[in-house]
Scaffold this motif. Structure first.
Motif, mmCIF file in Angstrom:
data_model
loop_
_atom_site.group_PDB
_atom_site.id
_atom_site.type_symbol
_atom_site.label_atom_id
_atom_site.label_comp_id
_atom_site.label_asym_id
_atom_site.label_seq_id
_atom_site.Cartn_x
_atom_site.Cartn_y
_atom_site.Cartn_z
ATOM 1 N N ASP A 1 0.826 -1.206 0.000
ATOM 2 C CA ASP A 1 0.000 0.000 0.000
ATOM 3 C C ASP A 1 0.867 1.266 0.000
ATOM 4 O O ASP A 1 0.630 2.190 -0.785
ATOM 5 N N LEU A 2 1.856 1.309 0.863
ATOM 6 C CA LEU A 2 2.726 2.485 0.934
ATOM 7 C C LEU A 2 3.567 2.633 -0.331
ATOM 8 O O LEU A 2 3.828 3.748 -0.788
ATOM 9 N N VAL B 1 2.668 1.693 -3.409
ATOM 10 C CA VAL B 1 1.777 2.190 -4.463
ATOM 11 C C VAL B 1 1.516 3.689 -4.283
ATOM 12 O O VAL B 1 1.501 4.442 -5.255
ATOM 13 N N ARG B 2 1.339 4.124 -3.051
ATOM 14 C CA ARG B 2 1.083 5.547 -2.783
ATOM 15 C C ARG B 2 2.367 6.375 -2.778
ATOM 16 O O ARG B 2 2.323 7.586 -2.597
ATOM 17 N N HIS B 3 3.505 5.722 -2.930
ATOM 18 C CA HIS B 3 4.838 6.344 -2.931
ATOM 19 C C HIS B 3 5.097 7.123 -1.636
ATOM 20 O O HIS B 3 5.668 8.209 -1.628
ATOM 21 N N GLU B 4 4.696 6.540 -0.539
ATOM 22 C CA GLU B 4 4.958 7.092 0.796
ATOM 23 C C GLU B 4 6.245 6.454 1.299
ATOM 24 O O GLU B 4 6.230 5.579 2.170
ATOM 25 N N TRP C 1 7.088 3.838 4.277
ATOM 26 C CA TRP C 1 7.487 2.527 3.758
ATOM 27 C C TRP C 1 8.813 2.108 4.393
ATOM 28 O O TRP C 1 8.983 0.962 4.805
ATOM 29 N N LYS D 1 2.440 3.849 -10.420
ATOM 30 C CA LYS D 1 2.437 2.880 -9.333
ATOM 31 C C LYS D 1 1.045 2.355 -8.994
ATOM 32 O O LYS D 1 0.903 1.278 -8.437
ATOM 33 N N LYS D 2 0.012 3.092 -9.347
ATOM 34 C CA LYS D 2 -1.354 2.653 -9.040
ATOM 35 C C LYS D 2 -1.687 1.321 -9.707
ATOM 36 O O LYS D 2 -2.626 0.643 -9.305
#
Length: 141
Positions: A18-19, A21-24, A28, A67-68
């Motif tokens: 999840d992180l 994909v959200r580029h956090e 991460w 990334k989505k």
């Protein structure tokens, strides 16, 4: 490995995906030990959490936007020692483009991870090796 450990490891890796994909990348990175190793699909070897996060932040915005479409599935979770787990995941990234000048390609690969249970009970990633499949037409791994 008991059911609780496996559930916690699976939860950690769901958060990882999840992180990602959200580029956090800062959050991460918190899923890794400070001294973690990460080998990229290109063979770059980062030997600290900081290097890993910095390297994963340094990608073009055009790639971040894609990334989505990334997915990751856990293939296996195995105990190696009482507080150590070996995990294999399979990832897919359809329509990936490094630049708009290149045609999109459907990428896939495997990640091997070693997770270690911390004294707090939390599972963190100590090592990861990302391998991109070469896309052979016969589909063999």
């Amino acid at each position: 490995m008991n059911e609780t450990d496996e559930r916690d490891i699976r939860r950690t890796l769901a958060t990882y995906t999840d992180l990602w994909v959200r580029h956090e990348m800062d959050e991460w990175g918190e899923l890794f030990t400070e001294d973690s190793d990460f080998i990229t699909h290109r063979g770059v070897w980062w030997t600290t959490r900081r290097e890993n996060v910095r390297g994963h932040k340094d990608i073009p915005e055009t790639v971040v936007a894609q990334k989505k479409h990334y997915t990751q599935e856990i293939v296996s979770v195995q105990a190696v020692a009482p507080d150590v787990a070996l995990v294999h995941t399979a990832w897919t990234w359809p329509g990936h483009r490094v630049s708009t000048a290149e045609p999109p390609e459907d990428r896939r690969g495997l990640v091997t991870l070693v997770l270690v249970r911390q004294p707090t009970g939390r599972w963190l990633i100590r090592a990861a090796h990302n391998t991109r499949e070469n896309g052979l037409a016969d589909g063999k791994r």
